[in-house]
Design a protein around this motif. Structure first.
Motif, mmCIF file in Angstrom:
data_model
loop_
_atom_site.group_PDB
_atom_site.id
_atom_site.type_symbol
_atom_site.label_atom_id
_atom_site.label_comp_id
_atom_site.label_asym_id
_atom_site.label_seq_id
_atom_site.Cartn_x
_atom_site.Cartn_y
_atom_site.Cartn_z
ATOM 1 N N ASP A 1 -38.920 56.232 28.894
ATOM 2 C CA ASP A 1 -38.672 55.097 29.781
ATOM 3 C C ASP A 1 -37.807 55.572 30.939
ATOM 4 O OD1 ASP A 1 -38.698 52.521 30.773
ATOM 5 O OD2 ASP A 1 -37.486 51.639 29.167
ATOM 6 N N TYR A 2 -37.746 54.749 31.978
ATOM 7 C CA TYR A 2 -36.892 55.053 33.122
ATOM 8 C C TYR A 2 -36.480 53.745 33.779
ATOM 9 C CZ TYR A 2 -41.737 55.025 34.820
ATOM 10 O OH TYR A 2 -43.049 54.725 35.046
ATOM 11 N N ALA A 3 -35.372 53.783 34.518
ATOM 12 C CA ALA A 3 -34.838 52.557 35.123
ATOM 13 C C ALA A 3 -34.013 52.890 36.350
ATOM 14 C CB ALA A 3 -33.969 51.805 34.108
ATOM 15 N N ASP A 4 -33.942 51.928 37.257
ATOM 16 C CA ASP A 4 -33.069 52.013 38.426
ATOM 17 C C ASP A 4 -32.016 50.918 38.331
ATOM 18 O OD1 ASP A 4 -34.470 54.096 39.881
ATOM 19 O OD2 ASP A 4 -36.026 52.614 40.297
ATOM 20 N N ILE B 1 -28.624 52.932 32.655
ATOM 21 C CA ILE B 1 -28.562 53.417 31.272
ATOM 22 C C ILE B 1 -28.604 52.255 30.287
ATOM 23 C CG2 ILE B 1 -27.034 54.520 29.584
ATOM 24 C CD1 ILE B 1 -26.132 56.376 31.923
ATOM 25 N N LYS B 2 -27.873 51.189 30.587
ATOM 26 C CA LYS B 2 -27.880 50.016 29.709
ATOM 27 C C LYS B 2 -29.285 49.433 29.581
ATOM 28 C CE LYS B 2 -23.045 48.541 30.212
ATOM 29 N NZ LYS B 2 -22.140 47.484 30.719
ATOM 30 N N LYS B 3 -30.033 49.424 30.678
ATOM 31 C CA LYS B 3 -31.412 48.938 30.627
ATOM 32 C C LYS B 3 -32.251 49.788 29.678
ATOM 33 C CE LYS B 3 -31.434 47.220 35.422
ATOM 34 N NZ LYS B 3 -32.008 47.404 36.776
ATOM 35 N N LEU B 4 -32.098 51.094 29.753
ATOM 36 C CA LEU B 4 -32.876 51.989 28.898
ATOM 37 C C LEU B 4 -32.553 51.778 27.426
ATOM 38 C CD1 LEU B 4 -32.748 55.396 30.828
ATOM 39 C CD2 LEU B 4 -34.598 53.719 30.760
ATOM 40 N N LEU B 5 -31.281 51.692 27.107
ATOM 41 C CA LEU B 5 -30.875 51.525 25.715
ATOM 42 C C LEU B 5 -31.376 50.194 25.160
ATOM 43 C CD1 LEU B 5 -27.202 52.878 25.885
ATOM 44 C CD2 LEU B 5 -29.235 54.092 25.082
ATOM 45 N N ALA B 6 -31.215 49.126 25.943
ATOM 46 C CA ALA B 6 -31.616 47.797 25.475
ATOM 47 C C ALA B 6 -33.125 47.682 25.311
ATOM 48 C CB ALA B 6 -31.109 46.726 26.450
ATOM 49 N N ARG B 7 -33.870 48.187 26.286
ATOM 50 C CA ARG B 7 -35.326 48.055 26.249
ATOM 51 C C ARG B 7 -35.960 48.827 25.102
ATOM 52 N NH1 ARG B 7 -36.329 48.236 32.467
ATOM 53 N NH2 ARG B 7 -36.632 50.464 32.191
ATOM 54 N N LEU C 1 -38.416 47.232 14.963
ATOM 55 C CA LEU C 1 -38.243 48.363 14.064
ATOM 56 C C LEU C 1 -39.425 49.307 14.129
ATOM 57 C CD1 LEU C 1 -36.725 46.584 10.925
ATOM 58 C CD2 LEU C 1 -35.571 48.217 12.423
ATOM 59 N N SER C 2 -40.631 48.711 14.221
ATOM 60 C CA SER C 2 -41.830 49.522 14.318
ATOM 61 C C SER C 2 -41.813 50.378 15.577
ATOM 62 C CB SER C 2 -43.067 48.631 14.310
ATOM 63 O OG SER C 2 -44.240 49.388 14.511
ATOM 64 N N SER C 3 -41.375 49.780 16.702
ATOM 65 C CA SER C 3 -41.308 50.521 17.956
ATOM 66 C C SER C 3 -40.333 51.677 17.862
ATOM 67 C CB SER C 3 -40.895 49.591 19.103
ATOM 68 O OG SER C 3 -41.846 48.565 19.278
#
Length: 413
Positions: free
Chosen positions: A300-303, A319-325, A13-15
């Motif tokens: 953030d960014y992801a491949d 996109i799923k990686k970005l949302l989850a992370r 939550l803080s993040s």
């Protein structure tokens, strides 16, 4: 166990709260300027310029706009795919011809259509590690000037064959030896996306691009380019060329391009184009030192990679990686820029990610504006940077041949 869960929850939550403030911290990587050339049609308004020459004009404009001194830029990374005939190290050409000192570090990246976005990702990583303070990253492509090639050893007695490097190194899948469009057809069949769906999307792309251009929504991101002219010596090109060429009355009657009774046509696919785009990146503390107001921070960014034939859907995983992370729900994203290699690409993302279509490519995309392949990943990030309002999230995503993709999450400041 419950205490650990509670602490983890509080940390998450803080993040999220830190991300949602819209304020950049000193260690955050930010984009302070983002510009592009107009996008020219194949053998059209920009065809007299090489990729490096277009990039030179963008880099000069970035430096002028930001008032950063040339010797303050540590490194420049540019995506470029179809380098044939363009001379040695095109990024180096652009850097030296922009008036930057010879000590400026330069690199050229080839991740096919994701090259322009990957260059921003690489620059962001170097800035995070404090290996550089100020960087320029982007992409450039002159599809009009890609030569035909003669394979060494083929020129024997009698006839020989020329190969189109635009196809062999840009648009043909190296594993299945089929055009990218055939991969798009495979995706359309796999997910039941019809010709009518794609034509409707394409018409929307043209209409939204035209409306955005008329409203001046591309003006902040677009520069005027000087082009050689036989009569006047030089001429100035200021406007995107591709979206003006559509004939809506013919869209439904066009034949499919890649397969008999297929769904992809010249109208609902991206075109062959020329253009360059780039941005200036630095840490937030550096921007403050120079009195610059960042546009967005790179959150953030992801491949992501899939089987080569499935490349149109590869950004889904990124996109799923970005949302989850980052603990973000898809509904928290205000704008989605999903590159329109073919209309089926954003359509399959809307379907697989259950996206709100009204948030996807709200000002059109590559189907209408054009797709100068290595520049497109930068263009869609730049458009987010100039369009998002303070605190809003945007995600840009782009697929690339070979089954790959890149995606980037940014937040407006």
């Amino acid at each position: 166990m419950r205490i650990c869960q509670f602490l983890t929850s509080r940390s998450t939550l803080s993040s999220i709260r830190q991300l949602s403030t819209g304020n950049a911290k000193g260690s955050d990587v930010v984009i302070v300027s983002a510009l592009r050339t107009p996008i020219g049609s194949f053998r059209g308004s920009l065809s007299q310029l090489s990729a490096a020459q277009m990039a030179t004009q963008v880099i000069k404009a970035l430096i002028s706009q930001s008032k950063i001194k040339p010797d303050q830029i540590d490194e420049i990374i540019m995506g470029h795919i179809l380098t044939h005939g363009g001379g040695q190290h095109p990024t180096r050409q652009a850097v030296i011809n922009s008036g930057l000192p010879s000590s400026t570090v330069t690199s050229t990246v080839n991740k096919l259509c994701a090259s322009g976005m990957k260059s921003i990702m690489l620059a962001s990583g170097l800035l995070s590690l404090k290996q550089a303070n100020i960087m320029i990253a982007g992409g450039m492509e002159s599809m009009s000037n890609v030569p035909f090639i003669l394979k060494r050893g083929d020129a024997n007695y009698g006839h020989t064959q020329l190969y189109d490097a635009l196809l062999s190194d840009g648009l043909i899948d190296a594993f299945h030896q089929i055009h990218m469009g055939n991969c798009g057809e495979n995706t359309a069949k796999k997910y039941g996306i019809t010709r009518e769906d794609q034509d409707k999307f394409a018409i929307g792309s043209y209409e939204k691009s035209a409306a955005a251009a008329k409203a001046g929504l591309f003006d902040k991101e677009k520069i005027s380019v000087t082009v050689p002219d036989k009569k006047a010596g030089t001429k100035t090109v200021s406007e995107d060329e591709e979206y003006l060429k559509v004939d809506f009355s013919k869209i439904s009657s066009l034949r499919s391009v890649f397969q008999k009774d297929g769904t992809i046509t010249a109208a609902n696919a991206s075109k062959l184009n020329d253009g360059a785009a780039a941005c200036i990146l630095m840490r937030a503390e550096t921007a403050q030192e120079h009195g610059l107001n960042p546009l967005v921070k790179v959150v953030d960014y992801a491949d992501n990679e899939l089987d080569p034939i499935d490349f149109p859907e590869a950004p889904v995983g990124a996109i799923k990686k970005l949302l989850a992370r980052n603990g973000i729900n898809k509904d928290d994203v205000k704008m989605w820029e999903i590159n329109e290699a073919f209309s089926v690409v954003p359509l399959v993302h809307v379907k697989l990610l259950d996206l709100d279509p009204s948030k996807v490519n709200i000002h059109g995309g590559a189907v209408a504006l054009g797709h100068p392949v290595a520049a497109s990943g930068t263009r869609i990030v730049a458009h987010l940077a100039h369009t998002l309002k303070s605190g809003e999230y945007g995600i840009a995503a782009i697929c690339n041949g070979g089954g790959g993709s890149s995606a980037m999450l940014v937040q407006a400041l």
